[in-house]
Design an enzyme around this catalytic site. Sequence first.
Site, PDB file in Angstrom:
ATOM      1  N   ASN A 180       1.125  -1.084   0.452  1.00 46.26           N
ATOM      2  CA  ASN A 180      -0.412  -0.073   0.339  1.00 46.26           C
ATOM      3  C   ASN A 180       0.900   1.428   0.263  1.00 46.26           C
ATOM      4  OD1 ASN A 180       0.991  -0.667   3.035  1.00 46.26           O
ATOM      5  ND2 ASN A 180      -1.302   0.898   3.611  1.00 46.26           N
ATOM      6  N   LYS A 203      12.607  -6.893   1.113  1.00 49.84           N
ATOM      7  CA  LYS A 203      11.825  -7.538  -0.355  1.00 49.84           C
ATOM      8  C   LYS A 203      10.099  -6.813  -0.343  1.00 49.84           C
ATOM      9  CE  LYS A 203       8.871 -10.529   0.205  1.00 49.84           C
ATOM     10  NZ  LYS A 203       7.831 -10.278  -0.810  1.00 49.84           N
ATOM     11  N   GLY A 255       2.856  -5.748   7.593  1.00 55.51           N
ATOM     12  CA  GLY A 255       2.369  -6.323   5.959  1.00 55.51           C
ATOM     13  C   GLY A 255       0.715  -7.178   6.989  1.00 55.51           C
ATOM     14  N   SER A 256       0.465  -8.259   6.881  1.00 57.16           N
ATOM     15  CA  SER A 256      -0.987  -8.452   7.794  1.00 57.16           C
ATOM     16  C   SER A 256      -0.803  -9.391   9.355  1.00 57.16           C
ATOM     17  CB  SER A 256      -1.482  -9.021   7.010  1.00 57.16           C
ATOM     18  OG  SER A 256      -0.480 -10.713   6.411  1.00 57.16           O
ATOM     19  N   VAL A 257      -1.537  -9.556   9.983  1.00 51.97           N
ATOM     20  CA  VAL A 257      -1.450  -9.559  11.088  1.00 51.97           C
ATOM     21  C   VAL A 257      -1.337 -11.707  11.151  1.00 51.97           C
ATOM     22  CG1 VAL A 257      -2.148 -11.234  13.094  1.00 51.97           C
ATOM     23  CG2 VAL A 257      -2.796  -8.559  12.740  1.00 51.97           C
ATOM     24  N   PRO A 258      -1.221 -12.330  10.095  1.00 48.57           N
ATOM     25  CA  PRO A 258      -1.643 -13.504   8.888  1.00 48.57           C
ATOM     26  C   PRO A 258       0.530 -13.682   9.262  1.00 48.57           C
ATOM     27  CG  PRO A 258      -3.410 -13.263   8.627  1.00 48.57           C
ATOM     28  CD  PRO A 258      -2.778 -12.071   9.471  1.00 48.57           C
ATOM     29  N   THR A 259       0.596 -13.024   8.463  1.00 48.84           N
ATOM     30  CA  THR A 259       2.126 -13.441   7.821  1.00 48.84           C
ATOM     31  C   THR A 259       2.630 -13.094   8.848  1.00 48.84           C
ATOM     32  OG1 THR A 259       1.407 -12.626   5.170  1.00 48.84           O
ATOM     33  CG2 THR A 259       3.343 -12.757   6.055  1.00 48.84           C
ATOM     34  N   GLU A 270       4.773  -4.113  11.729  1.00 56.02           N
ATOM     35  CA  GLU A 270       3.974  -3.191  11.182  1.00 56.02           C
ATOM     36  C   GLU A 270       2.429  -3.800  11.109  1.00 56.02           C
ATOM     37  OE1 GLU A 270       4.382  -0.595  12.780  1.00 56.02           O
ATOM     38  OE2 GLU A 270       6.410  -0.353  13.157  1.00 56.02           O
ATOM     39  N   CYS A 304      -3.120   1.312   6.898  1.00 64.56           N
ATOM     40  CA  CYS A 304      -3.173  -0.422   7.934  1.00 64.56           C
ATOM     41  C   CYS A 304      -3.786   1.355   8.651  1.00 64.56           C
ATOM     42  CB  CYS A 304      -1.089   0.015   8.020  1.00 64.56           C
ATOM     43  SG  CYS A 304      -0.760   1.201   7.823  1.00 64.56           S
ATOM     44  N   GLU A 407     -10.381  -6.337   9.203  1.00 67.73           N
ATOM     45  CA  GLU A 407      -9.895  -5.360   8.227  1.00 67.73           C
ATOM     46  C   GLU A 407     -10.376  -5.699   7.059  1.00 67.73           C
ATOM     47  OE1 GLU A 407      -5.492  -6.040   7.410  1.00 67.73           O
ATOM     48  OE2 GLU A 407      -5.543  -3.379   7.979  1.00 67.73           O
ATOM     49  N   GLU A 484       8.286   2.488  14.438  1.00 65.54           N
ATOM     50  CA  GLU A 484       8.761   3.262  13.189  1.00 65.54           C
ATOM     51  C   GLU A 484       8.775   4.439  13.085  1.00 65.54           C
ATOM     52  OE1 GLU A 484       7.350   1.096   9.082  1.00 65.54           O
ATOM     53  OE2 GLU A 484       9.282   0.416   9.472  1.00 65.54           O
TER      54      GLU A 484
HETATM   55  N1  LIG Z   1       0.873  -1.058  10.464  1.00 59.67           N
HETATM   56  C1  LIG Z   1       1.881  -0.792   9.371  1.00 59.67           C
HETATM   57  O1  LIG Z   1       2.243   0.486   9.570  1.00 59.67           O
HETATM   58  C2  LIG Z   1       1.396  -1.382   7.897  1.00 59.67           C
HETATM   59  C3  LIG Z   1       1.496  -0.200   6.911  1.00 59.67           C
HETATM   60  C4  LIG Z   1       1.169  -0.596   5.596  1.00 59.67           C
HETATM   61  C5  LIG Z   1       0.327  -2.313   5.712  1.00 59.67           C
HETATM   62  N2  LIG Z   1       0.231  -3.028   7.233  1.00 59.67           N
HETATM   63  C6  LIG Z   1      -0.817  -4.219   6.814  1.00 59.67           C
HETATM   64  O2  LIG Z   1      -0.600  -5.186   5.881  1.00 59.67           O
HETATM   65  C7  LIG Z   1      -1.083  -6.003   4.969  1.00 59.67           C
HETATM   66  C8  LIG Z   1      -2.136  -5.505   3.342  1.00 59.67           C
HETATM   67  O3  LIG Z   1      -0.215  -5.888   2.708  1.00 59.67           O
HETATM   68  P1  LIG Z   1       0.297  -7.139   2.411  1.00 59.67           P
HETATM   69  O4  LIG Z   1      -1.716  -8.159   1.510  1.00 59.67           O
HETATM   70  O5  LIG Z   1       1.069  -6.997   1.369  1.00 59.67           O
HETATM   71  O6  LIG Z   1       0.241  -7.770   3.067  1.00 59.67           O
HETATM   72  P2  LIG Z   1       0.918  -9.768   3.350  1.00 59.67           P
HETATM   73  O7  LIG Z   1       1.277  -9.901   4.785  1.00 59.67           O
HETATM   74  O8  LIG Z   1       0.229  -9.845   2.729  1.00 59.67           O
HETATM   75  O9  LIG Z   1       2.509  -9.117   2.778  1.00 59.67           O
HETATM   76  C9  LIG Z   1       3.540  -8.315   3.298  1.00 59.67           C
HETATM   77  C10 LIG Z   1       4.831  -9.136   2.795  1.00 59.67           C
HETATM   78  O10 LIG Z   1       5.046 -10.426   3.011  1.00 59.67           O
HETATM   79  C11 LIG Z   1       5.839 -11.117   2.687  1.00 59.67           C
HETATM   80  N3  LIG Z   1       5.253 -12.339   2.418  1.00 59.67           N
HETATM   81  C12 LIG Z   1       4.177 -13.319   2.830  1.00 59.67           C
HETATM   82  N4  LIG Z   1       4.378 -14.497   3.431  1.00 59.67           N
HETATM   83  C13 LIG Z   1       5.777 -14.196   3.697  1.00 59.67           C
HETATM   84  C14 LIG Z   1       6.263 -15.139   4.916  1.00 59.67           C
HETATM   85  N5  LIG Z   1       6.166 -16.142   5.510  1.00 59.67           N
HETATM   86  N6  LIG Z   1       7.576 -14.931   5.553  1.00 59.67           N
HETATM   87  C15 LIG Z   1       8.328 -13.090   5.439  1.00 59.67           C
HETATM   88  N7  LIG Z   1       7.637 -12.917   4.361  1.00 59.67           N
HETATM   89  C16 LIG Z   1       6.439 -13.066   3.898  1.00 59.67           C
HETATM   90  C17 LIG Z   1       4.546 -10.604   1.055  1.00 59.67           C
HETATM   91  O11 LIG Z   1       5.559 -10.842   0.168  1.00 59.67           O
HETATM   92  C18 LIG Z   1       5.130  -9.258   0.923  1.00 59.67           C
HETATM   93  O12 LIG Z   1       5.674  -8.812   1.252  1.00 59.67           O
HETATM   94  C19 LIG Z   1      -2.970  -5.465   5.849  1.00 59.67           C
HETATM   95  O13 LIG Z   1      -3.025  -5.484   6.680  1.00 59.67           O
HETATM   96  C20 LIG Z   1      -2.380  -3.289   6.033  1.00 59.67           C
HETATM   97  O14 LIG Z   1      -2.937  -2.969   7.808  1.00 59.67           O
HETATM   98  C21 LIG Z   1       0.659  -1.988   8.219  1.00 59.67           C
HETATM   99  C1  LIG Z   2       4.519   3.109   5.763  1.00 63.93           C
HETATM  100  C2  LIG Z   2       2.824   4.067   6.495  1.00 63.93           C
HETATM  101  C3  LIG Z   2       2.093   2.311   6.233  1.00 63.93           C
HETATM  102  C4  LIG Z   2       0.727   3.074   6.265  1.00 63.93           C
HETATM  103  C5  LIG Z   2      -0.573   2.088   6.898  1.00 63.93           C
HETATM  104  O1  LIG Z   2      -0.452   1.306   5.526  1.00 63.93           O
END
Ligand SMILES: NC(=O)c1ccc[n+]([C@@H]2O[C@H](COP(=O)([O-])OP(=O)(O)OC[C@H]3O[C@@H](n4cnc5c(N)ncnc54)[C@H](O)[C@@H]3O)[C@@H](O)[C@H]2O)c1
Ligand SMILES: CCCCC=O
Length: 512
Positions: A180, A203, A255-259, A270, A304, A407, A484
């Site tokens: 995003n 990455k 990224g997402s909570v599950p990952t 984050e 996020c 979410e 961050e």
């Molecule tokens: N808190 C914050 O600052 C913040 C900022 C931006 C986005 N987000 C969150 O990110 C999510 C959306 O992003 P997304 O769909 O790309 O998330 P995602 O968890 O699907 O992927 C995030 C990253 O992790 C990588 N990845 C996947 N499996 C992995 C593994 N086993 N080991 C290491 N890396 C792995 C992906 O290729 C990608 O680069 C939303 O939940 C959003 O709220 C949080």
């Molecule tokens: C890098 C800013 C991220 C904010 C949440 O999506």
Amino acid sequence: MLRRLSHYHRGTAAAARLSAAFRCVSTGSLTITEPLNFWAGQRKPGQKGHKEHVYEPATGRILCHLEPCGAAEVNQAVEAAKKAFINWSKLSGMERGRVMIEAAHLIEGKREEIAEMEVVNNGKSITEARLDVDSARLCIEYYAGLASTLAGQHVQLPGGSFAYTCREPLGVCAGIGAWNYPFQIAAWKSAPALACGNSMVFKPSPVTPVTAAMLAEIYAKAGAPEGLFNVVQGGQETGSLLCQHPDVAKVSFTGSVPTGRKVLKPVTLELGGKSPLLIFKDSDLENAVKGALMANFLSQGQVCSNGTRVFVQRDIFPEFVSEVVKRTQAIEIGDPLLESTRMGALVSRSHLHKVLGFVEQAKKEGATVLCGGEPFVPSHPKLRGGFYMTPCVLGDCRDEMTCVKEEIFGPVMSVLSFETEEEVLRRANDTTMGLAAGVFTRDVRRAHRVVEQLKAGSCFINNYNITPVEVPFGGFKTSGIGRENGQVTLEYYTQLKTVYVEMGDVENCTLD
Ligand SMILES: NC(=O)c1ccc[n+]([C@@H]2O[C@H](COP(=O)([O-])OP(=O)(O)OC[C@H]3O[C@@H](n4cnc5c(N)ncnc54)[C@H](O)[C@@H]3O)[C@@H](O)[C@H]2O)c1
Ligand SMILES: CCCCC=O
């Protein structure tokens, strides 16, 4: 995320008009052919025979191909980072800061080019993409300044002896990004890491691989040693290889909570959120409405920290909802490279379907669609294959509905009414996540009392989604670990060494 234009980039409107006139990219016209991996100072191919499509969300066409990195390529990138670390970590903070300031200048000069690439690969509007590039530059400038301030403590001990502590870099850090804020995330992770003397292998998301490689070229051009900032492309497999690499000292993951749960090491996590926004009846209604839009529809709702559970005190509920719906319906959707566009395309077809699926589920569970929530087809033929939807406001929501609990990560706002402060705090905190929260009220005592009780890492009073790089950003509960931005982040990229210094003779208690 959005920042105050006047504060961060004076003359932005004029600059935007000028750059629009000289724009070299138009939607649907760009194809990228150069490799997107980067290590040891150069763009590199990935695994032989492996290619994945990367799309332009505004049109649905293929923008480029990504060559994912396997174990051999990840090793090469980590090796390059290890070599760079040897000398980089020995430079003074001032010396490191100088290279980073140069990188910030280069970003400033390429602001429009980077923003355009972000739009073409992510689908967000050019107006927002420019602010993301500014945030990346400001973050690098900020940590360049802090690099020379890294210091430990001097502790005086008896007999003239003393001890001191110093902050030492960790080594090779891995950065993993979400789609995003592709360029901004790469900067938010690399700036503190490099300022502290670490090197990084980053990455990006495989959905948005383009601008991280541009950042790598910028650092290299600014004088960073070969291998200081490297980019490996790929998805889960590459991410996992990188996180588990024995020579990686720390992982910072967005990224997402599950990952996030799968990534184990000293980490910065984050993650996602389902943040509440509390609007009390004594709010300035105009500001509260604007705040709710900022909290839900920036970046097509793919933020996020979005405040997607909008709790409104019952007395002002009808007036508030009618105004929010009116303004939501007026949001200009379309070609993200046009200055007039306020909402571009969602990042991918599958994500669009997922978000629309949440709207359908909400209807089945009894929510009412007050506006939007439909696929949107712009009139221009070249945009017909793009991933657009109308921003949505859901009424008749209850706390137990999926749209209120999970979410959605798209332009979908749920509005809920409340009676008392105590009740809304209980409901706002009733979530496993805790990234952000907001409150609108004119009562300063209420504002602080409420914020004190909100279980969220980033709280906003009378505004929302404002993230200056000088202040820490991050979540409570399952929304993350660490922060961050701000000074505190230096602690996450260094380790504390204590040194005891004896100024007398050794007293040997075992022999005398
Ligand atoms: N808190 C914050 O600052 C913040 C900022 C931006 C986005 N987000 C969150 O990110 C999510 C959306 O992003 P997304 O769909 O790309 O998330 P995602 O968890 O699907 O992927 C995030 C990253 O992790 C990588 N990845 C996947 N499996 C992995 C593994 N086993 N080991 C290491 N890396 C792995 C992906 O290729 C990608 O680069 C939303 O939940 C959003 O709220 C949080
Ligand atoms: C890098 C800013 C991220 C904010 C949440 O999506």
